[in-house]
Design an enzyme around this catalytic site. Structure first.
Site, PDB file in Angstrom:
ATOM      1  N   THR A 128       1.166   3.574   2.319  1.00 30.46           N
ATOM      2  CA  THR A 128       1.912   3.908   3.538  1.00 30.46           C
ATOM      3  C   THR A 128       3.189   3.063   3.607  1.00 30.46           C
ATOM      4  O   THR A 128       4.265   3.557   3.947  1.00 30.46           O
ATOM      5  CB  THR A 128       1.032   3.672   4.791  1.00 30.46           C
ATOM      6  OG1 THR A 128      -0.263   4.242   4.559  1.00 30.46           O
ATOM      7  CG2 THR A 128       1.639   4.306   6.033  1.00 30.46           C
ATOM      8  N   GLY A 149      -7.933  -3.341   1.294  1.00 31.65           N
ATOM      9  CA  GLY A 149      -8.289  -2.317   0.319  1.00 31.65           C
ATOM     10  C   GLY A 149      -7.469  -2.470  -0.963  1.00 31.65           C
ATOM     11  O   GLY A 149      -7.941  -2.167  -2.056  1.00 31.65           O
ATOM     12  N   ASP A 184       2.934  -3.250   8.151  1.00 30.99           N
ATOM     13  CA  ASP A 184       1.875  -3.100   7.141  1.00 30.99           C
ATOM     14  C   ASP A 184       0.896  -2.010   7.562  1.00 30.99           C
ATOM     15  O   ASP A 184       0.822  -1.649   8.744  1.00 30.99           O
ATOM     16  CB  ASP A 184       1.130  -4.433   6.951  1.00 30.99           C
ATOM     17  CG  ASP A 184       0.360  -4.488   5.635  1.00 30.99           C
ATOM     18  OD1 ASP A 184       0.374  -3.502   4.873  1.00 30.99           O
ATOM     19  OD2 ASP A 184      -0.267  -5.533   5.366  1.00 30.99           O
ATOM     20  N   GLY A 185       0.140  -1.522   6.605  1.00 33.05           N
ATOM     21  CA  GLY A 185      -0.888  -0.522   6.856  1.00 33.05           C
ATOM     22  C   GLY A 185      -2.221  -1.175   7.192  1.00 33.05           C
ATOM     23  O   GLY A 185      -2.304  -2.381   7.412  1.00 33.05           O
ATOM     24  N   ALA A 186      -3.258  -0.353   7.234  1.00 25.25           N
ATOM     25  CA  ALA A 186      -4.606  -0.865   7.501  1.00 25.25           C
ATOM     26  C   ALA A 186      -5.611   0.087   6.871  1.00 25.25           C
ATOM     27  O   ALA A 186      -5.302   1.258   6.610  1.00 25.25           O
ATOM     28  CB  ALA A 186      -4.851  -0.956   9.002  1.00 25.25           C
ATOM     29  N   GLU A 242      -1.229 -11.081   3.159  1.00 20.00           N
ATOM     30  CA  GLU A 242      -0.963 -10.270   4.365  1.00 20.00           C
ATOM     31  C   GLU A 242      -1.303 -11.066   5.622  1.00 20.00           C
ATOM     32  O   GLU A 242      -0.581 -11.025   6.616  1.00 20.00           O
ATOM     33  CB  GLU A 242      -1.794  -8.981   4.317  1.00 20.00           C
ATOM     34  CG  GLU A 242      -1.315  -8.017   3.239  1.00 20.00           C
ATOM     35  CD  GLU A 242      -2.200  -6.801   3.051  1.00 20.00           C
ATOM     36  OE1 GLU A 242      -1.729  -5.846   2.427  1.00 20.00           O
ATOM     37  OE2 GLU A 242      -3.356  -6.805   3.505  1.00 20.00           O
ATOM     38  N   LYS A 302      -8.406  -4.904   6.650  1.00 23.02           N
ATOM     39  CA  LYS A 302      -7.384  -4.750   5.627  1.00 23.02           C
ATOM     40  C   LYS A 302      -7.904  -5.334   4.317  1.00 23.02           C
ATOM     41  O   LYS A 302      -8.909  -6.005   4.294  1.00 23.02           O
ATOM     42  CB  LYS A 302      -6.094  -5.481   6.050  1.00 23.02           C
ATOM     43  CG  LYS A 302      -5.422  -4.814   7.245  1.00 23.02           C
ATOM     44  CD  LYS A 302      -4.131  -5.491   7.684  1.00 23.02           C
ATOM     45  CE  LYS A 302      -3.173  -5.801   6.595  1.00 23.02           C
ATOM     46  NZ  LYS A 302      -2.848  -4.654   5.703  1.00 23.02           N
ATOM     47  N   GLY A 342       0.795  -1.227   0.000  1.00 23.14           N
ATOM     48  CA  GLY A 342       0.000   0.000   0.000  1.00 23.14           C
ATOM     49  C   GLY A 342       0.820   1.266   0.000  1.00 23.14           C
ATOM     50  O   GLY A 342       2.057   1.243  -0.019  1.00 23.14           O
TER      51      GLY A 342
HETATM   52  C1  5RP Z   1      -3.733  -3.798   1.198  1.00 23.58           C
HETATM   53  C2  5RP Z   1      -3.953  -3.329   2.588  1.00 23.58           C
HETATM   54  C3  5RP Z   1      -3.344  -2.026   2.973  1.00 23.58           C
HETATM   55  O1  5RP Z   1      -2.596  -2.187   4.111  1.00 23.58           O
HETATM   56  C4  5RP Z   1      -4.447  -1.041   3.257  1.00 23.58           C
HETATM   57  O2  5RP Z   1      -5.292  -0.976   2.123  1.00 23.58           O
HETATM   58  C5  5RP Z   1      -3.894   0.360   3.563  1.00 23.58           C
HETATM   59  O3  5RP Z   1      -3.299   0.908   2.432  1.00 23.58           O
HETATM   60  P1  5RP Z   1      -2.785   2.398   2.366  1.00 23.58           P
HETATM   61  O4  5RP Z   1      -1.557   2.469   3.199  1.00 23.58           O
HETATM   62  O5  5RP Z   1      -2.528   2.617   0.895  1.00 23.58           O
HETATM   63  O6  5RP Z   1      -3.888   3.300   2.863  1.00 23.58           O
HETATM   64  O7  5RP Z   1      -4.571  -3.954   3.398  1.00 23.58           O
HETATM   65  O8  5RP Z   1      -4.432  -4.985   0.942  1.00 23.58           O
END
Ligand code: 5RP
Length: 226
Positions: free
Chosen positions: A32, A97, A82-84, A104, A95, A30
């Site tokens: 982030t 998106g 990882d992000g969320a 993940e 998660k 993602g």
């Molecule tokens: C991808 C994810 C990402 O961690 C989540 O969508 C957050 O993404 P970003 O940092 O672009 O907001 O779960 O499957």
């Protein structure tokens, strides 16, 4: 005041202080995480290697010449960053998106420590405003959608998206997520579901939450008693 992109950068770059020499590092997916990868590149000779959670992340790691390891031979992952899409104060998350939820979740399960990096817009009291992604075997799409309707969710087929595993995504709206762990198990139990984007059974251990005012909150999951 920081804008959204600057908050992502602050959260992503801050995770580098958790990386120690010789570590095996799980790398999420993602916008982030991209900032974390840039920092990880400066430590590429210190770590044992990285395990990407998507083809997109693998491509980025290769661009930075960060060594990639295979999860089946690497053993335990020391740390996963990882992000969320949403995270609550128990550090349970939604998660997926970016459609990378299954890999993940595998990496999260194998990781000693999960560091979530997020901007403050992701921090919610109750999960579920962000539609819950569910990865589904293509031939089971309609069946799974009917089963989700029975849970009072409104499934929406994410058109034009095929996951790295060759599957499709249903985004579930209107779910009342009062018991994330129960709902995670219930949806995963529907035949044809590969996994869903609730990360409650294995949530994050630490949340690095970047704020508009330029500060970074470090929220430790162990602080909260479930
Ligand atoms: C991808 C994810 C990402 O961690 C989540 O969508 C957050 O993404 P970003 O940092 O672009 O907001 O779960 O499957």
């Amino acid at each position: 005041m920081l804008n959204l992109e600057q908050m992502k950068q602050l959260a992503g770059e801050s995770a580098i202080k958790y990386i120690e020499d010789g570590m095996i590092v799980g790398v999420g997916t993602g916008s982030t995480v991209k900032y974390f990868i840039e920092k990880l590149a400066t430590r590429k000779n210190d770590i044992k290697g990285a395990i990407p959670s998507s083809e997109q992340t693998a491509t980025l790691l290769k661009q930075y010449n960060i060594p990639i390891l295979d999860l089946n031979s690497s053993g335990i992952i020391d740390i996963y960053v990882d992000g969320a899409d949403e995270i609550n104060h128990y550090l349970e998350m939604i998660k997926g998106g970016g459609a990378a939820l299954t890999r993940e979740k595998i990496i999260a399960a194998c990781a000693r420590k999960f560091i979530c990096i997020a901007d403050e817009s992701k921090y919610v009291v109750k999960l579920g405003t962000f539609p819950l992604p569910v990865e589904v075997i293509p031939m089971a799409r309609s069946y799974v959608a009917r089963e989700i309707l029975k849970l009072d969710g409104a499934p929406d087929f994410r058109t034009g998206v095929v996951t790295d595993n060759g599957n499709v995504i249903l985004d579930i709206h209107n779910l009342d997520i009062t018991q994330p762990m129960d709902l995670e198990a219930k949806i995963n139990n529907i035949v044809g579901v590969v996994t869903n984007g609730l990360f409650a059974k294995r949530g994050a251990d630490v949340l690095l939450l970047a704020k508009k005012d330029g500060s970074l909150d470090v929220i430790n999951g162990e602080t909260y008693v479930k």
